[in-house]
Design a protein around this motif. Structure first.
Motif, PDB file in Angstrom:
ATOM      1  N   VAL A 272      23.710 -18.271 -25.045  1.00 33.75           N
ATOM      2  CA  VAL A 272      24.626 -19.346 -24.665  1.00 33.75           C
ATOM      3  C   VAL A 272      26.016 -19.005 -25.196  1.00 33.75           C
ATOM      4  N   PRO A 273      27.036 -18.939 -24.335  1.00 34.76           N
ATOM      5  CA  PRO A 273      28.363 -18.498 -24.792  1.00 34.76           C
ATOM      6  C   PRO A 273      29.012 -19.483 -25.744  1.00 34.76           C
ATOM      7  N   ALA A 274      29.983 -18.985 -26.512  1.00 29.59           N
ATOM      8  CA  ALA A 274      30.712 -19.841 -27.445  1.00 29.59           C
ATOM      9  C   ALA A 274      31.599 -20.828 -26.699  1.00 29.59           C
ATOM     10  N   ASN A 315      25.616 -17.785 -33.816  1.00 28.54           N
ATOM     11  CA  ASN A 315      25.950 -16.412 -34.162  1.00 28.54           C
ATOM     12  C   ASN A 315      27.377 -16.354 -34.705  1.00 28.54           C
ATOM     13  N   LYS A 316      27.783 -15.219 -35.244  1.00 28.55           N
ATOM     14  CA  LYS A 316      29.106 -15.092 -35.855  1.00 28.55           C
ATOM     15  C   LYS A 316      30.232 -15.370 -34.869  1.00 28.55           C
ATOM     16  N   THR A 321      21.853 -17.925 -29.630  1.00 28.39           N
ATOM     17  CA  THR A 321      20.736 -17.212 -29.034  1.00 28.39           C
ATOM     18  C   THR A 321      19.508 -18.109 -29.057  1.00 28.39           C
ATOM     19  N   VAL A 322      19.065 -18.531 -27.878  1.00 27.88           N
ATOM     20  CA  VAL A 322      17.846 -19.332 -27.767  1.00 27.88           C
ATOM     21  C   VAL A 322      16.678 -18.368 -27.550  1.00 27.88           C
ATOM     22  N   ARG A 323      15.647 -18.492 -28.366  1.00 28.51           N
ATOM     23  CA  ARG A 323      14.490 -17.596 -28.300  1.00 28.51           C
ATOM     24  C   ARG A 323      13.259 -18.353 -27.799  1.00 28.51           C
ATOM     25  N   ILE A 324      12.519 -17.723 -26.913  1.00 29.14           N
ATOM     26  CA  ILE A 324      11.294 -18.307 -26.367  1.00 29.14           C
ATOM     27  C   ILE A 324      10.198 -17.262 -26.498  1.00 29.14           C
ATOM     28  N   ASN A 325       9.191 -17.569 -27.321  1.00 30.72           N
ATOM     29  CA  ASN A 325       8.104 -16.614 -27.554  1.00 30.72           C
ATOM     30  C   ASN A 325       6.831 -17.357 -27.935  1.00 30.72           C
ATOM     31  N   ASP A 331      15.393 -17.914 -35.195  1.00 31.45           N
ATOM     32  CA  ASP A 331      16.270 -19.080 -35.106  1.00 31.45           C
ATOM     33  C   ASP A 331      16.319 -19.594 -33.670  1.00 31.45           C
ATOM     34  N   ASN A 332      16.469 -20.903 -33.535  1.00 27.60           N
ATOM     35  CA  ASN A 332      16.617 -21.537 -32.216  1.00 27.60           C
ATOM     36  C   ASN A 332      15.477 -21.137 -31.281  1.00 27.60           C
TER      37      ASN A 332
END
Length: 363
Positions: A272-274, A315-316, A321-325, A331-332
């Motif tokens: 996802v952009p800033a 992120n810096k 960052t959305v994580r799907i696992n 994170d997220n």
């Protein structure tokens, strides 16, 4: 273009069942093609009535049901959002209009009024009474919002975003959200279909929803906005009670960057952009995943079903960052618990023409 595709698709359905001698040759166990077309026309109303009838086993017309934060145990509506308090109240205006009032809320809230054909009108944080009536009825309140529908029954549906304040939201709506009672013995009538007719029609809807439609922005809305029959069917199939793109824009994730269907074994990421996707500070975004088989939230030990703008580790560079696992690691992260899934990226109060981030399979 999508409406043209819909009409062409329906035309193919009608023509495919008739040969040169005018005999029905439909492959669906000799079902007359017009019956399949009629089922498609009535599908949104059928699903609305199913929801209404289930709701009326516990509640009465003009009574509010509030969901609180939705979990995987909830089976009220498919493709729900877990960080929103939903309010439901079915009504009957056969004899009289109804009036709805909502309390002031410092964050996002909305009122959607659905008729039995799944056409809708939406108001964001209405600051005065809302009158819902039939075309032949007069508005009893001068200073009000006026919503006219074409079916004698319908649903008032509210959203209030929850940001670590579920108790506050529930107290607010239970004490201050009101709806007058419309009483009538008249019912909205829906024709009956055989199991074979329904199965054949549903196969067409499922194929259109998962393989043909390319953009979810025309799935919801009103008849005068150009929402076609197959678009409404797809909208109800994929996310009953969804709303228009200018109120809440949606992107549906079904396949990865390679065109492969999303599955519960692999891991995926969404960057996802800033840069903000919302029009102002009152909006927000949310990513939720659902079981592809039944389109409900996926049960998991963490009871995590989504990631949203308010609750993320950035992120810096300010991006997320959305994580799907499978286990919801990182994170997220959202767990799939090994279930094949699809995802929905929602943006409430969106900028016009936003570009949604893509989903990618990662090692």
């Amino acid at each position: 273009m999508k409406r043209l595709i819909s009409l062409f698709f329906i035309g193919l359905i009608a023509l495919s069942g008739i040969n040169a001698q005018g005999q029905n040759t439909s492959p669906s166990n000799q079902i007359p093609s017009y019956r399949i077309t009629e089922y498609l026309q009535w599908y949104p109303a059928i699903k609305q009535a199913e929801m209404r009838d289930e709701w009326l086993t516990k509640y009465s017309y003009g009574e509010w049901q509030f969901s609180g934060a939705v979990t995987a145990k909830d089976r009220t509506v498919i493709t729900p959002q877990s960080d929103v308090n939903y309010g439901y109240s079915w009504f009957n205006i056969a004899d009289n209009p109804i009036v709805i009032t909502m309390p002031k809320y410092q964050m996002y809230s909305s009122l959607s009024v659905f008729d039995m054909n799944h056409y809708m009108e939406v108001l964001i944080s209405p600051d005065k009474p809302v009158v819902v009536r039939l075309p032949n009825q007069k508005n009893p309140i001068k200073d009000s919002y006026d919503i006219v529908i074409n079916t004698i029954e319908g649903l008032a549906f509210t959203r209030h975003v929850i940001v670590n304040n579920e108790s506050e939201v529930l107290n607010l709506v239970k004490n201050n959200q009101k709806i007058t009672v419309g009483k009538s013995n008249k019912k909205f009538l829906i024709p009956s279909f055989t199991d074979k007719e329904a199965k054949a029609g549903l196969e067409i809807i499922k194929d259109y929803s998962l393989n043909i439609i390319k953009n979810a922005r025309k799935l919801f809305g009103s008849e005068y906005e150009g929402v076609g029959m197959m678009d409404r069917c797809a909208g109800v199939f994929l996310g009953q009670l969804g709303t228009q793109a200018y109120v809440a824009d949606y992107l549906q994730y079904l396949k990865d960057q390679n065109g492969d269907p999303l599955n519960g074994v692999d891991s995926y990421e969404i960057q996802v952009p800033a840069e903000s996707l919302m029009a102002d500070k009152n909006g927000y975004w949310s990513v939720t995943v659902y079981n592809i088989e039944d389109r409900y939230l996926i049960p998991n030990r963490k009871n995590v079903y989504n990631v949203n703008y308010y609750r993320t580790v950035k992120n810096k560079d300010g991006s997320v960052t959305v994580r799907i696992n499978p286990k919801g690691e990182g994170d997220n992260a959202i767990p799939t618990n090994g279930k094949n899934f699809y995802g929905v990226f929602r943006v409430y109060n969106p900028k016009l023409g936003i570009v949604f981030p893509s989903i990618k399979k990662v090692d």
